[in-house]
Design a protein around this motif. Structure first.
Motif, mmCIF file in Angstrom:
data_model
loop_
_atom_site.group_PDB
_atom_site.id
_atom_site.type_symbol
_atom_site.label_atom_id
_atom_site.label_comp_id
_atom_site.label_asym_id
_atom_site.label_seq_id
_atom_site.Cartn_x
_atom_site.Cartn_y
_atom_site.Cartn_z
ATOM 1 N N PHE A 1 10.137 7.359 -9.011
ATOM 2 C CA PHE A 1 9.569 8.060 -7.848
ATOM 3 C C PHE A 1 8.775 7.043 -7.045
ATOM 4 N N VAL A 2 9.223 6.773 -5.822
ATOM 5 C CA VAL A 2 8.489 5.817 -4.971
ATOM 6 C C VAL A 2 7.719 6.619 -3.920
ATOM 7 N N GLN A 3 6.403 6.510 -3.960
ATOM 8 C CA GLN A 3 5.565 7.193 -2.982
ATOM 9 C C GLN A 3 5.207 6.214 -1.876
ATOM 10 N N ILE A 4 5.655 6.537 -0.650
ATOM 11 C CA ILE A 4 5.336 5.671 0.493
ATOM 12 C C ILE A 4 3.936 6.047 0.989
ATOM 13 N N SER A 5 2.983 5.239 0.582
ATOM 14 C CA SER A 5 1.615 5.438 1.053
ATOM 15 C C SER A 5 1.401 4.502 2.256
ATOM 16 N N THR A 6 0.189 4.150 2.547
ATOM 17 C CA THR A 6 -0.094 3.386 3.770
ATOM 18 C C THR A 6 -1.377 2.576 3.607
ATOM 19 N N ASP A 7 -1.523 1.507 4.378
ATOM 20 C CA ASP A 7 -2.782 0.747 4.317
ATOM 21 C C ASP A 7 -3.931 1.525 4.950
ATOM 22 N N GLY B 1 3.057 10.792 -17.334
ATOM 23 C CA GLY B 1 4.018 9.704 -17.516
ATOM 24 C C GLY B 1 5.134 9.708 -16.484
ATOM 25 N N THR B 2 4.957 10.442 -15.400
ATOM 26 C CA THR B 2 5.976 10.426 -14.329
ATOM 27 C C THR B 2 6.078 8.991 -13.784
ATOM 28 N N PRO B 3 7.303 8.446 -13.715
ATOM 29 C CA PRO B 3 7.442 7.019 -13.374
ATOM 30 C C PRO B 3 7.275 6.729 -11.875
ATOM 31 N N VAL B 4 6.018 6.732 -11.460
ATOM 32 C CA VAL B 4 5.678 6.615 -10.042
ATOM 33 C C VAL B 4 5.344 5.164 -9.676
ATOM 34 N N VAL B 5 5.818 4.703 -8.518
ATOM 35 C CA VAL B 5 5.367 3.435 -7.926
ATOM 36 C C VAL B 5 4.865 3.765 -6.521
ATOM 37 N N ILE B 6 3.776 3.142 -6.121
ATOM 38 C CA ILE B 6 3.156 3.465 -4.826
ATOM 39 C C ILE B 6 3.136 2.210 -3.950
ATOM 40 N N THR B 7 3.538 2.368 -2.677
ATOM 41 C CA THR B 7 3.485 1.222 -1.754
ATOM 42 C C THR B 7 2.554 1.549 -0.592
ATOM 43 N N ARG B 8 1.849 0.534 -0.133
ATOM 44 C CA ARG B 8 0.921 0.715 0.998
ATOM 45 C C ARG B 8 1.221 -0.349 2.044
ATOM 46 N N CYS B 9 1.943 0.046 3.066
ATOM 47 C CA CYS B 9 2.360 -0.902 4.096
ATOM 48 C C CYS B 9 1.470 -0.815 5.331
ATOM 49 N N GLY C 1 2.821 -6.208 3.828
ATOM 50 C CA GLY C 1 2.329 -6.542 5.167
ATOM 51 C C GLY C 1 2.869 -7.900 5.570
ATOM 52 N N SER C 2 2.738 -8.217 6.851
ATOM 53 C CA SER C 2 3.301 -9.474 7.362
ATOM 54 C C SER C 2 2.278 -10.599 7.383
ATOM 55 N N ALA D 1 -3.830 -7.694 1.593
ATOM 56 C CA ALA D 1 -3.465 -8.861 0.776
ATOM 57 C C ALA D 1 -2.120 -8.553 0.119
ATOM 58 N N THR D 2 -1.169 -9.501 0.229
ATOM 59 C CA THR D 2 0.190 -9.208 -0.270
ATOM 60 C C THR D 2 0.627 -10.159 -1.386
ATOM 61 N N GLU D 3 -0.336 -10.834 -2.010
ATOM 62 C CA GLU D 3 0.011 -11.783 -3.092
ATOM 63 C C GLU D 3 0.775 -11.077 -4.203
ATOM 64 N N LYS D 4 0.412 -9.829 -4.495
ATOM 65 C CA LYS D 4 1.015 -9.152 -5.655
ATOM 66 C C LYS D 4 2.521 -8.968 -5.471
ATOM 67 N N ILE D 5 2.936 -8.437 -4.343
ATOM 68 C CA ILE D 5 4.383 -8.207 -4.146
ATOM 69 C C ILE D 5 5.117 -9.545 -3.980
ATOM 70 N N ARG D 6 4.453 -10.511 -3.383
ATOM 71 C CA ARG D 6 5.095 -11.831 -3.224
ATOM 72 C C ARG D 6 5.332 -12.470 -4.582
ATOM 73 N N SER D 7 4.309 -12.448 -5.449
ATOM 74 C CA SER D 7 4.467 -13.158 -6.726
ATOM 75 C C SER D 7 5.261 -12.338 -7.740
ATOM 76 N N GLN D 8 5.058 -11.019 -7.786
ATOM 77 C CA GLN D 8 5.760 -10.240 -8.825
ATOM 78 C C GLN D 8 7.198 -9.908 -8.459
ATOM 79 N N LEU D 9 7.466 -9.683 -7.187
ATOM 80 C CA LEU D 9 8.815 -9.248 -6.792
ATOM 81 C C LEU D 9 9.549 -10.287 -5.944
ATOM 82 N N GLY D 10 8.897 -11.367 -5.623
ATOM 83 C CA GLY D 10 9.556 -12.430 -4.853
ATOM 84 C C GLY D 10 9.911 -12.004 -3.437
ATOM 85 N N TRP D 11 9.163 -11.038 -2.909
ATOM 86 C CA TRP D 11 9.413 -10.601 -1.531
ATOM 87 C C TRP D 11 8.540 -11.391 -0.562
ATOM 88 N N ALA D 12 9.076 -11.664 0.619
ATOM 89 C CA ALA D 12 8.264 -12.230 1.706
ATOM 90 C C ALA D 12 8.837 -11.731 3.028
#
Ligand code: NAD
Ligand code: DAU
Length: 340
Positions: free
Chosen positions: A121-127, A169-177, A243-244, A284-295
């Motif tokens: 379950f991906v919850q699209i949150s926001t900054d 234990g619902t397998p949730v991931v949250i993103t804040r763009c 974020g960019s 700050a976007t270090e987490k997604i850059r380092s863990q998922l290799g996104w840029a």
């Protein structure tokens, strides 16, 4: 495991439609059901190119409606929740629909995911949930200090989703763009409003001083980050900022739009500030850059250029919107432009 049967809520809106089109084009092993209420902000025009695609199905319905949600979720291995009331200004005038859709609707989806054992379950949150990033960009563990009914509703949904992970234990991931821009963005939002107004030689209403800043991300960069989040195992309970790192004031963006269109800066009109206006959003976007290799891949000049081209080539799309309900909204919202 990469999901194969995806439920995309809010897929007829700006980011959801860009996401749905991108995923269907880039991943041949996936089927998508879009569930969307088609509020003023959603349109099947955004999904027209997918008509007839056997891997795509559209259902018109409300995420607050348990029955339709369960029908759509049956057999899915991932729910990605874009559905929301999204405009800060409208939330100030009338918060009820924000609380209903953004909080209660998310609860209905989470309940369905819990009962049906949906594996992601991906919850699209926001900054916006962080409020003002006063001294440094907000990190995933920064305090949540939302400043508008929209932001508070999204913060409620964000933490509700987290609570389902911790409690059930619902397998949730949250993103804040941060602030997205690009094709198909409803022209109540700043960039498409200013672009379409400038194309028609109409004023660009800048709130307050116009010196407040946002982090601006091209929508496809956001979509690609979500693709990584959706396709990566082991992220349950995690939050990822997206974020960019491109932080610009409203006046800088307005000047960029006018420059790209060859229009004069005299079109800029300073108007009364938005109540509770957040001065700075930065993540700050270090987490997604380092863990998922996104840029992010798109710089602002390129992204704005692509956006200008899209709104130039798709005048029919935004003229249809601006000639409907939007006219009354615009007259009410920007009264002082008409008084001057
Ligand atoms: P949008 O307003 O363009 O689209 C929202 C979509 O949700 C529309 O198609 C609408 O019809 C649908 N919807 C609304 N209420 C619904 C309901 N009750 N049931 C089913 N569908 C419903 O929004 P957007 O800008 O594409 O934002 C999508 C998501 O991303 C939202 O959750 C928003 O909070 C989040 N977000 C947006 C940005 C941004 O800059 N636009 C940034 C970060 C996060
Ligand atoms: O930060 C992410 C958020 O970005 C998302 O969660 C929201 O759904 C999305 O709408 C956006 O919120 P903002 O309030 O930042 O977006 P908006 O386009 O409404 O405003 C951007 C900035 O421009 C903000 O500082 C207010 C200013 N503005 C906006 C409008 C519509 C103006 O100065 N004049 C305007 O007419």
């Amino acid at each position: 495991m990469k999901p194969q049967k995806l439920l995309v809520t809010g897929g007829a809106g700006f980011i959801g439609s860009n996401f749905t089109r991108h995923i269907l084009a880039s991943d041949e092993g996936i089927d998508i059901t879009v569930l969307d209420k088609l509020t003023y902000a959603g349109s099947l025009d955004n999904l027209k190119v997918l008509e007839g695609n056997p891997r795509y199905r559209f259902v018109r319905g409300d995420i607050c409606d348990e029955k339709v949600v369960k029908e759509c979720a049956r057999g899915c291995d991932c729910i990605i929740n874009f559905a929301a009331e999204t405009h800060v200004d409208r939330s100030i005038g009338d918060p009820a629909s924000f609380i209903m859709t953004d909080v209660y609707g998310t609860y209905v989806l989470l309940e369905a995911a819990r009962e049906m054992g949906i594996p992601r379950f991906v919850q699209i949150s926001t900054d916006e949930v962080y409020g003002n990033a006063v001294s440094e960009p907000s990190k995933e563990d920064s305090p949540l200090m939302p400043q508008s009914p929209y932001a508070a509703s999204k913060a409620g949904a964000d933490r509700l989703a987290y609570s389902y992970f911790v409690t059930y234990g619902t397998p949730v991931v949250i993103t804040r763009c941060s602030n997205n821009y690009g094709p198909n963005q409803y022209p109540e939002k700043m960039i498409p409003l200013f672009l379409s107004n400038a194309m028609d030689d109409q004023p660009l209403p800048v709130y307050g001083t116009g010196e407040n800043t946002r982090d601006w991300i091209y929508v496809l960069d956001h979509v690609k980050a979500l693709e990584k989040v959706m396709n990566t195992d082991g992220l349950e309970g995690e939050v990822f900022n997206i974020g960019s790192g491109i932080e610009l004031s409203i006046l800088q963006v307005a000047a960029g739009i006018l420059d790209a269109l060859g229009k004069p800066e005299t079109l800029i009109r300073m108007v009364t500030d938005r109540p509770g206006h957040v001065q700075r959003h930065a993540v700050a976007t270090e987490k997604i850059r380092s863990q998922l290799g996104w840029a992010p891949e798109v710089d602002f000049t390129d992204g704005l250029g692509k956006t200008v081209d899209w709104y130039t080539d798709n005048r029919d799309w935004w003229e249809k919107i601006k000639s409907g309900e939007f006219k009354d909204y615009y007259r009410r919202m920007y009264k002082e432009l008409h008084e001057k």
